[in-house]
Design a protein around this motif. Structure first.
Motif, PDB file in Angstrom:
ATOM      1  N   ASN A 189       0.847  -1.187   0.000  1.00  0.00           N
ATOM      2  CA  ASN A 189       0.000   0.000   0.000  1.00  0.00           C
ATOM      3  C   ASN A 189       0.887   1.244   0.000  1.00  0.00           C
ATOM      4  O   ASN A 189       1.678   1.443   0.932  1.00  0.00           O
ATOM      5  CB  ASN A 189      -0.902   0.032   1.238  1.00  0.00           C
ATOM      6  N   VAL A 190       0.758   2.072  -1.024  1.00  0.00           N
ATOM      7  CA  VAL A 190       1.514   3.322  -1.073  1.00  0.00           C
ATOM      8  C   VAL A 190       0.669   4.395  -0.391  1.00  0.00           C
ATOM      9  O   VAL A 190      -0.303   4.885  -0.951  1.00  0.00           O
ATOM     10  CB  VAL A 190       1.868   3.713  -2.516  1.00  0.00           C
ATOM     11  N   SER A 191       1.047   4.729   0.821  1.00  0.00           N
ATOM     12  CA  SER A 191       0.365   5.745   1.607  1.00  0.00           C
ATOM     13  C   SER A 191       1.046   7.089   1.349  1.00  0.00           C
ATOM     14  O   SER A 191       1.278   7.470   0.204  1.00  0.00           O
ATOM     15  CB  SER A 191       0.389   5.362   3.094  1.00  0.00           C
ATOM     16  N   SER A 192       1.409   7.807   2.390  1.00  0.00           N
ATOM     17  CA  SER A 192       2.044   9.122   2.280  1.00  0.00           C
ATOM     18  C   SER A 192       2.578   9.509   3.653  1.00  0.00           C
ATOM     19  O   SER A 192       2.088   9.008   4.680  1.00  0.00           O
ATOM     20  CB  SER A 192       1.022  10.167   1.819  1.00  0.00           C
ATOM     21  N   GLY A 193       3.559  10.402   3.665  1.00  0.00           N
ATOM     22  CA  GLY A 193       3.985  10.953   4.945  1.00  0.00           C
ATOM     23  C   GLY A 193       2.838  11.605   5.677  1.00  0.00           C
ATOM     24  O   GLY A 193       2.797  11.616   6.915  1.00  0.00           O
ATOM     25  N   PHE A 194       1.865  12.137   4.931  1.00  0.00           N
ATOM     26  CA  PHE A 194       0.694  12.751   5.553  1.00  0.00           C
ATOM     27  C   PHE A 194      -0.280  11.707   6.086  1.00  0.00           C
ATOM     28  O   PHE A 194      -1.278  12.058   6.702  1.00  0.00           O
ATOM     29  CB  PHE A 194      -0.012  13.678   4.568  1.00  0.00           C
ATOM     30  N   GLY A 195       0.011  10.420   5.823  1.00  0.00           N
ATOM     31  CA  GLY A 195      -0.729   9.351   6.477  1.00  0.00           C
ATOM     32  C   GLY A 195      -0.210   9.071   7.872  1.00  0.00           C
ATOM     33  O   GLY A 195      -0.865   8.406   8.673  1.00  0.00           O
ATOM     34  N   LEU A 196       0.987   9.594   8.174  1.00  0.00           N
ATOM     35  CA  LEU A 196       1.586   9.459   9.504  1.00  0.00           C
ATOM     36  C   LEU A 196       1.482  10.736  10.314  1.00  0.00           C
ATOM     37  O   LEU A 196       1.499  10.701  11.542  1.00  0.00           O
ATOM     38  CB  LEU A 196       3.076   9.098   9.361  1.00  0.00           C
ATOM     39  N   LEU A 197       1.403  11.851   9.616  1.00  0.00           N
ATOM     40  CA  LEU A 197       1.412  13.170  10.274  1.00  0.00           C
ATOM     41  C   LEU A 197       0.315  14.034   9.671  1.00  0.00           C
ATOM     42  O   LEU A 197       0.342  14.353   8.482  1.00  0.00           O
ATOM     43  CB  LEU A 197       2.772  13.845  10.063  1.00  0.00           C
TER      44      LEU A 197
ATOM     45  N   THR B  48      -7.422   9.824   4.069  1.00  0.00           N
ATOM     46  CA  THR B  48      -7.429   8.636   3.215  1.00  0.00           C
ATOM     47  C   THR B  48      -6.106   7.889   3.298  1.00  0.00           C
ATOM     48  O   THR B  48      -6.080   6.652   3.294  1.00  0.00           O
ATOM     49  CB  THR B  48      -7.703   9.011   1.753  1.00  0.00           C
ATOM     50  N   LYS B  49      -5.005   8.621   3.399  1.00  0.00           N
ATOM     51  CA  LYS B  49      -3.698   7.970   3.445  1.00  0.00           C
ATOM     52  C   LYS B  49      -3.442   7.323   4.806  1.00  0.00           C
ATOM     53  O   LYS B  49      -2.785   6.279   4.886  1.00  0.00           O
ATOM     54  CB  LYS B  49      -2.600   8.972   3.090  1.00  0.00           C
ATOM     55  N   ALA B  50      -3.930   7.937   5.868  1.00  0.00           N
ATOM     56  CA  ALA B  50      -3.871   7.282   7.169  1.00  0.00           C
ATOM     57  C   ALA B  50      -4.761   6.046   7.172  1.00  0.00           C
ATOM     58  O   ALA B  50      -4.408   5.007   7.742  1.00  0.00           O
ATOM     59  CB  ALA B  50      -4.301   8.249   8.273  1.00  0.00           C
ATOM     60  N   GLY B  51      -5.906   6.152   6.512  1.00  0.00           N
ATOM     61  CA  GLY B  51      -6.837   5.033   6.448  1.00  0.00           C
ATOM     62  C   GLY B  51      -6.254   3.829   5.744  1.00  0.00           C
ATOM     63  O   GLY B  51      -6.372   2.688   6.220  1.00  0.00           O
ATOM     64  N   ILE B  52      -5.584   4.047   4.595  1.00  0.00           N
ATOM     65  CA  ILE B  52      -5.038   2.906   3.863  1.00  0.00           C
ATOM     66  C   ILE B  52      -3.864   2.302   4.616  1.00  0.00           C
ATOM     67  O   ILE B  52      -3.632   1.087   4.571  1.00  0.00           O
ATOM     68  CB  ILE B  52      -4.664   3.289   2.414  1.00  0.00           C
TER      69      ILE B  52
ATOM     70  N   GLY C 126       0.553 -16.779   4.698  1.00  0.00           N
ATOM     71  CA  GLY C 126       1.185 -16.758   3.379  1.00  0.00           C
ATOM     72  C   GLY C 126       0.993 -15.479   2.594  1.00  0.00           C
ATOM     73  O   GLY C 126       1.322 -15.434   1.403  1.00  0.00           O
ATOM     74  N   VAL C 127       0.466 -14.427   3.229  1.00  0.00           N
ATOM     75  CA  VAL C 127       0.326 -13.129   2.552  1.00  0.00           C
ATOM     76  C   VAL C 127       0.867 -12.049   3.493  1.00  0.00           C
ATOM     77  O   VAL C 127       0.372 -11.880   4.614  1.00  0.00           O
ATOM     78  CB  VAL C 127      -1.137 -12.807   2.187  1.00  0.00           C
ATOM     79  N   HIS C 128       1.870 -11.316   3.027  1.00  0.00           N
ATOM     80  CA  HIS C 128       2.478 -10.243   3.808  1.00  0.00           C
ATOM     81  C   HIS C 128       1.944  -8.898   3.306  1.00  0.00           C
ATOM     82  O   HIS C 128       1.497  -8.794   2.161  1.00  0.00           O
ATOM     83  CB  HIS C 128       4.005 -10.289   3.653  1.00  0.00           C
ATOM     84  N   VAL C 129       1.981  -7.887   4.152  1.00  0.00           N
ATOM     85  CA  VAL C 129       1.526  -6.542   3.782  1.00  0.00           C
ATOM     86  C   VAL C 129       2.618  -5.537   4.140  1.00  0.00           C
ATOM     87  O   VAL C 129       3.128  -5.533   5.263  1.00  0.00           O
ATOM     88  CB  VAL C 129       0.207  -6.162   4.489  1.00  0.00           C
ATOM     89  N   LEU C 130       2.958  -4.692   3.174  1.00  0.00           N
ATOM     90  CA  LEU C 130       3.962  -3.642   3.350  1.00  0.00           C
ATOM     91  C   LEU C 130       3.313  -2.289   3.102  1.00  0.00           C
ATOM     92  O   LEU C 130       2.653  -2.094   2.079  1.00  0.00           O
ATOM     93  CB  LEU C 130       5.114  -3.855   2.358  1.00  0.00           C
ATOM     94  N   ASN C 131       3.518  -1.343   4.022  1.00  0.00           N
ATOM     95  CA  ASN C 131       3.070   0.035   3.825  1.00  0.00           C
ATOM     96  C   ASN C 131       4.253   0.918   3.472  1.00  0.00           C
ATOM     97  O   ASN C 131       5.299   0.856   4.123  1.00  0.00           O
ATOM     98  CB  ASN C 131       2.410   0.581   5.094  1.00  0.00           C
ATOM     99  N   VAL C 132       4.094   1.742   2.438  1.00  0.00           N
ATOM    100  CA  VAL C 132       5.136   2.665   1.996  1.00  0.00           C
ATOM    101  C   VAL C 132       4.627   4.089   2.203  1.00  0.00           C
ATOM    102  O   VAL C 132       3.512   4.423   1.788  1.00  0.00           O
ATOM    103  CB  VAL C 132       5.496   2.441   0.519  1.00  0.00           C
ATOM    104  N   PHE C 133       5.459   4.926   2.823  1.00  0.00           N
ATOM    105  CA  PHE C 133       5.080   6.300   3.155  1.00  0.00           C
ATOM    106  C   PHE C 133       6.034   7.271   2.457  1.00  0.00           C
ATOM    107  O   PHE C 133       7.017   7.712   3.063  1.00  0.00           O
ATOM    108  CB  PHE C 133       5.130   6.507   4.667  1.00  0.00           C
TER     109      PHE C 133
END
Length: 267
Positions: free
Chosen positions: A138-146, A157-161, A176-183
């Motif tokens: 999931n490509v989030s954003s720095g604004f998903g953290l702050l 929306t970016k914090a939500g994803i 068997g399924v991993h999840v990576l968040n990118v900010f």
């Protein structure tokens, strides 16, 4: 994670970070399904992927249309004969004071940045499970953290994803399924062309290629989160320790920030 010869569904692939991700992944001889609104940029990216040794098909689609996420997943699964990885990268933005943003602009951001990736992931899960080593990015954003003024809806929306990804990672743990968040921080992409924010406003731009390289390294390393942005760590720590102090600091540049981001829209 071994990325070689993986079957990958990538949204927002026609430009910016999505384009850079496709080209960075091409070194692993992937089978890519490239999704975006317009065929022409997708064809250009697909041709470049093939030149680098990968395979690519394009799926032009509006992911916010009724039923589109499930249809895109079905088409990708048919074209690729399965899906090992889903990269939820497509996104849009409309900055400005909340009361100055039209209701349609609020809903458009929620639809593409949050609803579409959730529905894509839901539809792709059976194929990801069947792969035996599936991955959701999931490509989030720095604004998903702050939380940042004038990016209220976009940030939500970016914090939500990101929260969706974290919860899903725990839901699927050991299955068997991993999840990576990118900010990503501020990134030099077409989505930012309408913004006048610069380094003096706290927007230190990096290239989409650098973001893509970091994201792919995170995939290979089975990381949980990839956080970009030169000063993000210090700012996040201050926000945790003394959010009122950060409020006061950001308030000093609030009027100028409102001016330079007022026209920022990719809708």
């Amino acid at each position: 994670m071994d990325l070689n010869n993986r079957k990958i569904l990538l949204t927002g692939a026609g430009s910016g970070i999505g384009r850079a991700l496709a080209l960075e992944l091409a070194q692993y001889s992937p089978h890519l399904a490239l999704v975006g609104r317009r065929s022409e940029p997708l064809e250009e990216v697909a041709a470049l992927v093939r030149e680098k040794g990968g395979q690519a098909v394009i799926i032009p689609a509006d992911l916010t249309a009724d039923g589109a996420p499930a249809q895109v997943v079905a088409e990708a699964q048919n074209e690729l004969d399965g899906i090992d990885m889903l990269i939820n990268n497509a996104g849009n933005v409309r900055a400005g004071r909340l009361e100055a943003i039209e209701e349609s602009e609020v809903l458009a951001q929620i639809a593409l940045n949050l609803t579409a990736p959730i529905l894509l992931t839901r539809a792709a899960l059976p194929a990801l499970r069947a792969s035996g080593d599936g991955l959701v990015v999931n490509v989030s954003s720095g604004f998903g953290l702050l939380g940042m003024a004038f990016y209220t809806v976009y940030g939500a929306t970016k914090a939500g994803i990101a929260h969706f990804g974290e919860a899903l990672r725990r839901e699927l743990y050991g299955e068997g399924v991993h999840v990576l968040n990118v900010f990503p921080g501020a990134t030099d992409t077409p989505m930012m062309e309408s913004s006048e924010a610069e380094a003096e406003h706290g927007f230190d731009y990096e290239s989409p290629q650098d973001v893509a390289r970091a994201a792919v390294a995170g995939m290979v390393g089975d990381e949980l989160n990839v956080v970009r942005g030169e000063s993000m760590g210090e700012t996040l720590e201050l926000n945790r320790q003394d959010p009122a102090a950060l409020d006061r600091t950001l308030a000093q540049g609030k009027d100028e920030l409102e001016k330079v981001v007022a026209g920022h829209s990719s809708l």
